[in-house]
Design a protein around this motif. Structure first.
Motif, PDB file in Angstrom:
ATOM      1  N   GLU A 141       0.827  -1.207   0.000  1.00  0.00           N
ATOM      2  CA  GLU A 141       0.000   0.000   0.000  1.00  0.00           C
ATOM      3  C   GLU A 141       0.862   1.258   0.000  1.00  0.00           C
ATOM      4  OE1 GLU A 141      -3.756  -1.931   2.516  1.00  0.00           O
ATOM      5  OE2 GLU A 141      -2.165  -0.824   3.544  1.00  0.00           O
ATOM      6  N   LEU A 142       2.020   1.179   0.631  1.00  0.00           N
ATOM      7  CA  LEU A 142       2.931   2.328   0.655  1.00  0.00           C
ATOM      8  C   LEU A 142       3.391   2.694  -0.750  1.00  0.00           C
ATOM      9  CD1 LEU A 142       4.834   4.198   2.508  1.00  0.00           C
ATOM     10  CD2 LEU A 142       6.561   2.468   2.025  1.00  0.00           C
ATOM     11  N   VAL A 143       3.875   1.711  -1.495  1.00  0.00           N
ATOM     12  CA  VAL A 143       4.413   2.015  -2.828  1.00  0.00           C
ATOM     13  C   VAL A 143       3.307   2.338  -3.820  1.00  0.00           C
ATOM     14  CG1 VAL A 143       6.476   0.632  -2.444  1.00  0.00           C
ATOM     15  CG2 VAL A 143       4.467  -0.452  -3.434  1.00  0.00           C
ATOM     16  N   GLU A 144       2.038   2.067  -3.475  1.00  0.00           N
ATOM     17  CA  GLU A 144       0.926   2.390  -4.363  1.00  0.00           C
ATOM     18  C   GLU A 144       0.325   3.764  -4.075  1.00  0.00           C
ATOM     19  OE1 GLU A 144      -1.817  -0.793  -3.907  1.00  0.00           O
ATOM     20  OE2 GLU A 144      -0.680  -2.194  -5.161  1.00  0.00           O
ATOM     21  N   LEU A 145       0.836   4.490  -3.072  1.00  0.00           N
ATOM     22  CA  LEU A 145       0.325   5.825  -2.788  1.00  0.00           C
ATOM     23  C   LEU A 145       0.593   6.757  -3.960  1.00  0.00           C
ATOM     24  CD1 LEU A 145       1.423   6.352   0.933  1.00  0.00           C
ATOM     25  CD2 LEU A 145      -0.870   5.817   0.097  1.00  0.00           C
ATOM     26  N   THR A 146      -0.391   7.577  -4.305  1.00  0.00           N
ATOM     27  CA  THR A 146      -0.242   8.545  -5.383  1.00  0.00           C
ATOM     28  C   THR A 146      -0.570   9.940  -4.868  1.00  0.00           C
ATOM     29  OG1 THR A 146      -2.539   8.467  -6.177  1.00  0.00           O
ATOM     30  CG2 THR A 146      -1.031   6.748  -6.981  1.00  0.00           C
ATOM     31  N   HIS A 147      -0.369  10.927  -5.729  1.00  0.00           N
ATOM     32  CA  HIS A 147      -0.715  12.305  -5.369  1.00  0.00           C
ATOM     33  C   HIS A 147      -2.215  12.425  -5.094  1.00  0.00           C
ATOM     34  CE1 HIS A 147       0.096  16.840  -6.310  1.00  0.00           C
ATOM     35  NE2 HIS A 147      -0.095  16.597  -5.043  1.00  0.00           N
ATOM     36  N   LEU A 148      -2.996  11.563  -5.749  1.00  0.00           N
ATOM     37  CA  LEU A 148      -4.443  11.590  -5.556  1.00  0.00           C
ATOM     38  C   LEU A 148      -4.870  10.951  -4.245  1.00  0.00           C
ATOM     39  CD1 LEU A 148      -5.461  10.585  -9.201  1.00  0.00           C
ATOM     40  CD2 LEU A 148      -5.248  12.878  -8.245  1.00  0.00           C
ATOM     41  N   SER A 149      -3.933  10.326  -3.521  1.00  0.00           N
ATOM     42  CA  SER A 149      -4.256   9.712  -2.237  1.00  0.00           C
ATOM     43  C   SER A 149      -4.442  10.747  -1.136  1.00  0.00           C
ATOM     44  CB  SER A 149      -3.151   8.731  -1.820  1.00  0.00           C
ATOM     45  OG  SER A 149      -2.979   7.716  -2.784  1.00  0.00           O
ATOM     46  N   ARG A 178      -6.248  13.776   0.442  1.00  0.00           N
ATOM     47  CA  ARG A 178      -7.524  14.487   0.414  1.00  0.00           C
ATOM     48  C   ARG A 178      -7.624  15.360   1.661  1.00  0.00           C
ATOM     49  NH1 ARG A 178     -10.744  11.241  -2.987  1.00  0.00           N
ATOM     50  NH2 ARG A 178      -9.287  10.299  -4.485  1.00  0.00           N
ATOM     51  N   GLN A 179      -8.643  16.188   1.686  1.00  0.00           N
ATOM     52  CA  GLN A 179      -8.874  17.000   2.873  1.00  0.00           C
ATOM     53  C   GLN A 179     -10.373  17.064   3.171  1.00  0.00           C
ATOM     54  OE1 GLN A 179      -7.234  20.838   1.886  1.00  0.00           O
ATOM     55  NE2 GLN A 179      -9.105  21.536   0.903  1.00  0.00           N
ATOM     56  N   GLU A 239     -12.249  24.048  10.360  1.00  0.00           N
ATOM     57  CA  GLU A 239     -11.024  23.273  10.576  1.00  0.00           C
ATOM     58  C   GLU A 239     -10.845  22.260   9.459  1.00  0.00           C
ATOM     59  OE1 GLU A 239      -8.974  20.359  13.965  1.00  0.00           O
ATOM     60  OE2 GLU A 239     -11.009  21.170  14.231  1.00  0.00           O
ATOM     61  N   VAL A 240      -9.632  22.193   8.903  1.00  0.00           N
ATOM     62  CA  VAL A 240      -9.322  21.288   7.799  1.00  0.00           C
ATOM     63  C   VAL A 240      -8.530  20.098   8.339  1.00  0.00           C
ATOM     64  CG1 VAL A 240      -8.124  21.030   5.599  1.00  0.00           C
ATOM     65  CG2 VAL A 240      -9.317  23.165   6.135  1.00  0.00           C
ATOM     66  N   ILE A 241      -8.977  18.900   8.010  1.00  0.00           N
ATOM     67  CA  ILE A 241      -8.321  17.665   8.442  1.00  0.00           C
ATOM     68  C   ILE A 241      -7.754  16.981   7.208  1.00  0.00           C
ATOM     69  CG2 ILE A 241      -8.629  15.428   9.571  1.00  0.00           C
ATOM     70  CD1 ILE A 241     -10.959  16.640  11.105  1.00  0.00           C
ATOM     71  N   ALA A 242      -6.450  16.719   7.216  1.00  0.00           N
ATOM     72  CA  ALA A 242      -5.803  16.036   6.096  1.00  0.00           C
ATOM     73  C   ALA A 242      -6.075  14.535   6.173  1.00  0.00           C
ATOM     74  CB  ALA A 242      -4.302  16.297   6.116  1.00  0.00           C
ATOM     75  N   VAL A 300      -9.691   5.272   4.739  1.00  0.00           N
ATOM     76  CA  VAL A 300      -9.213   6.645   4.861  1.00  0.00           C
ATOM     77  C   VAL A 300      -8.578   6.801   6.230  1.00  0.00           C
ATOM     78  CG1 VAL A 300      -9.859   9.067   4.839  1.00  0.00           C
ATOM     79  CG2 VAL A 300     -11.014   7.477   3.304  1.00  0.00           C
ATOM     80  N   ILE A 301      -7.357   7.360   6.252  1.00  0.00           N
ATOM     81  CA  ILE A 301      -6.615   7.537   7.489  1.00  0.00           C
ATOM     82  C   ILE A 301      -6.432   9.027   7.751  1.00  0.00           C
ATOM     83  CG2 ILE A 301      -4.435   7.107   8.679  1.00  0.00           C
ATOM     84  CD1 ILE A 301      -4.087   4.632   6.960  1.00  0.00           C
TER      85      ILE A 301
END
Length: 769
Positions: free
Chosen positions: A470-478, A480-481, A488-491, A505-506
């Protein structure tokens, strides 16, 4: 056949504008080399070259001729041989070509050939500014070497021809100086550039790796690789695996095929070649069980290796028999003929639960050992990255040969001929320095890059608990906010489905967000977007679509996603380095999954309800999460029971119902109430403050770095109180103040550490045009 004099005259005319001394040296080399070839049998220079032995595998360079007499100059012979290769006076084998180290071959070959297609290819390579000068030179060399050794023009260079060149380099151990058993390939960058300019036919794979890797094998191929002789059983296994294929992934199907075919039926056929069905006699079954205790390699039993746990194989075979019994009821015409009593009785699996508990116990012990060592590893990888990053920053603007000092050590910018050549052709060339005290040559650019990726991998793994795939499959699209009604904004980090096929979602902590932000800043430096690359899944044997993967970097002439094995090796090397000075690391290594278990242990034993921990980890079963937690099992039981009691009291009619506006308001109110003077309280949802609002001593307090001045005031006040307590001999008061001071200074250090990290503006991903 041209005479030596004619060859010398030709060598002087091939490259006009060369200095007279260089031409004379080249002619001297031709006279020396071809004078030797003239003594060998053959009607042509090509036949004499092949008779010389310089064209065979592992042949030496022609410079060895210089040792047989006075006046022979090896460099002149190599220069003359280069011109004969470029002019196609001699066609060498790949081994014969690569045995001679040419300082520059690609450009002379292009100038001699006068091929417009080759000129266009060189111009395209020069336009690839994301490649270093070394890698652009490598792409040119690979093409010209392939054309020379195969005796063809660029127009005739097919995908199969370039693949042959790449595989031959790998077989001969000529891939960038790597060993013969390397997984690297030559001409990776050259292939992509040729595909980009439209040289290859339509439909050709865009990368050499895509062309080489065959992808998933069919069920028939999975079965037939083990050479089953009984046609009926072979077809049964194929039909069975096809039926099971719909409810499993490829790697599981591949393992099931290996268990049933190689480790079960292939062994049965060896023991009893006349066996025609699944009805196994007791003697035959006992013989198979005896063979099962050993490993099997290349179709043969290896009696030097004992199999530790054969239960998975027994379960797979028992599953075959049980499935046939069940399926025969619905489709008797297809499966009934193969129904047979299962030879694996329940008593054969006795102790399976015990063995699983023993495995879990070993994993728990492994986690307990590594839990106190984690801070040491984190400090090591972070300190090394910060040191190399600052060393690179200091060394970058200095001229070659300059001596400088960095953190108490003296260094000098390397000024070899190669350094000058790289600096001349590429402004962003690798920066190398020499340690004055030891003479060690450090490629700071490469070392800093490796240290960065190891640091961010450790940070993301330990703060998110995600799996390595899952780590190596992370993309820029992963990334969100979520914006709450109060602004208040939560990443958030969106983890793509992997093992459990369940997207989750983490919420990102400050440390996790910082690591992700550093990756994005590195990938988007100089204003560029994160490149779109494809990733090969080694488990599923498939290529992804081009995506902006976060864990990608330039590897030689290509840009590729880091593999799980690369990260594993990085962390392993760090553990070995720490073991040199820390005896606790002797024989101890961290794997990516160790961080996942440590994360699970920390969040559950820190008070987070276990069902929330299971959701963060992507577990479908709470018992799986329970098996990950290593320290205080009683806490798991307590939290789990509290969760069940709460559910039964609040929602007796169903496990999950829609959230009401009142419940959602109460949920948000909880987070508002966690805001305190010095920062934010990290206690779990629905739990009261257990430390009577003694925030300074509470481990749940997350200090806002802006409150550092307030912490300084608190520290000053505590010191004044301690001085008064000493004067009055209030020993109990002194002990309490000292404890509080310890907590204050720890929180000051944590907040100051966060303040040192530069803020990173990420923006939002935008659709590409």
């Amino acid at each position: 056949m041209a005479s030596i004099a004619e060859l010398c005259h030709l060598a002087g005319d091939l490259l006009p504008g060369q200095s007279r001394s260089l031409v004379e040296k080249r002619r001297a080399g031709i006279r020396m080399l071809f004078g030797h070839l003239e003594t060998l049998p053959g009607e042509t220079w090509q036949e004499r070259w092949e008779a010389s032995g310089f064209n065979e595998e592992n042949a030496p360079s022609v410079t060895t001729l210089g040792r047989s007499g006075v006046g022979y100059d090896g460099s002149n012979m190599v220069s003359g041989l280069k011109m004969m290769f470029a002019a196609r006076g001699i066609q060498p084998s790949l081994s014969g070509f690569r045995a001679n180290k040419f300082a520059d071959y690609a450009d002379p070959f292009r100038m001699v050939q006068k091929d417009p297609r080759l000129d266009e290819f060189f111009a395209t390579v020069d336009a690839q500014q994301q490649l270093s000068a070394v890698h652009r030179h490598r792409a040119k060399f690979d093409i010209t070497c392939a054309l020379t050794t195969q005796g063809i023009d660029l127009v005739d260079l097919s995908p199969a021809a370039l693949l042959h060149y790449s595989l031959e380099n790998k077989r001969l151990g000529l891939t960038h100086g790597a060993n013969k058993d390397t997984t690297r390939f030559a001409a990776l960058g050259a292939w992509e550039i040729l595909h980009k300019v439209g040289h290859f036919p339509p439909g050709t794979a865009p990368t050499l790796r895509t062309f080489i890797y065959n992808g998933q094998r069919s069920v028939e191929q999975l079965v037939d690789q083990y050479g089953i002789k009984n046609a009926g059983v072979r077809q049964l296994l194929i039909d069975y695996l096809v039926r099971r294929k719909s409810d499993t992934d490829y790697i599981t199907l591949e393992g099931l095929a290996r268990h049933l075919t190689s480790l079960f039926w292939a062994v049965i056929e060896e023991l009893n070649p006349d066996q025609k069905d699944l009805v196994l006699g007791q003697e035959l079954y006992d013989q198979w069980r005896a063979e099962l205790q050993y490993w099997r390699r290349n179709g043969k039993t290896d009696r030097t290796r004992i199999r530790k746990d054969a239960a998975s194989i027994l379960l797979a075979v028992r599953g075959l028999y049980v499935d046939l019994h069940s399926w025969a009821i619905a489709e008797p015409e297809r499966w009934a003929q193969w129904v047979a009593p299962c030879p694996i009785l329940p008593r054969d699996l006795k102790g399976f639960g015990k063995r699983r508990r023993e495995v879990n116990q070993r994993m728990a012990d492994r986690t307990r050992v590594r839990q106190p060592l984690l801070p040491v590893l984190v400090q090591h990888v972070e300190a090394r990255y910060e040191y190399l990053a600052s060393l690179l920053e200091v060394a970058r603007p200095l001229p070659l040969g300059e001596i400088f000092e960095h953190q108490g050590r003296r260094y000098r910018r390397s000024q070899s001929r190669e350094d000058y050549r790289r600096a001349k052709h590429h402004a962003e060339s690798s920066i190398r320095v020499i340690a004055e005290d030891s003479g060690e040559v450090i490629n700071v650019t490469m070392a800093e890059d490796a240290a960065f990726w190891e640091w961010v991998a450790v940070e993301v793994l330990r703060h998110s608990g995600i799996r390595i795939e899952e780590l190596v499959e992370l993309t820029h699209l992963s990334i969100r906010q979520y914006e709450r009604p109060n602004g208040e904004v939560i990443a958030l980090l969106v983890v793509a489905p992997s093992k459990s096929e369940r997207e989750r979602v983490i919420p990102m902590s400050a440390e996790l967000f910082h690591a992700i932000a550093q990756i994005i800043r590195r990938q988007t430096r100089n204003g560029q977007a994160i490149p779109l690359v494809t990733r090969y899944d080694g488990h599923e044997k498939t290529w992804s679509e081009p995506m902006p993967f976060l864990f990608q970097r330039q590897m030689g002439t290509i840009r590729r996603v880091m593999g799980p094995g690369t990260i594993l090796n990085m962390i392993g090397r760090s553990c070995e380095q720490i073991a040199e000075t820390n005896a606790a690391f002797a024989g101890t290594k961290f794997t990516p999954h160790d961080f996942r278990r440590l994360f699970a242990t920390e969040i559950v034993n820190g008070g987070l309800p276990i069902h929330i921990g299971a959701a963060l980890l992507g577990h479908l079963n709470l018992q799986t999460t329970q098996g990950y937690v290593a320290v205080f099992a009683e806490d798991i039981v307590k939290h789990y029971q509290e969760f069940l009691n709460h559910r039964r009291a609040q929602r007796p009619q169903g496990e999950y119902v829609d959230v009401t506006p009142e419940e959602w308001a109460e949920f948000e109110e909880h987070f508002d109430k966690r805001k305190v003077e010095l920062g934010n309280c990290a206690r779990p949802y629905g739990s009261p403050c257990q430390h009577e609002h003694a925030c300074i001593r509470c481990p749940m307090l997350q200090v806002n770095p802006k409150m550092l001045p307030r912490l300084a005031e608190i520290e000053k006040d505590l010191l004044l109180r301690r001085q008064r307590a000493q004067e009055e001999q209030w020993l109990g008061e002194i002990e309490g103040i000292d404890m509080t001071l310890t907590f204050v200074r720890t929180k000051q250090a944590d907040a100051a550490r966060l303040m040192q990290r530069a803020p990173v503006h990420l923006g939002l991903p935008r659709p590409r045009g």
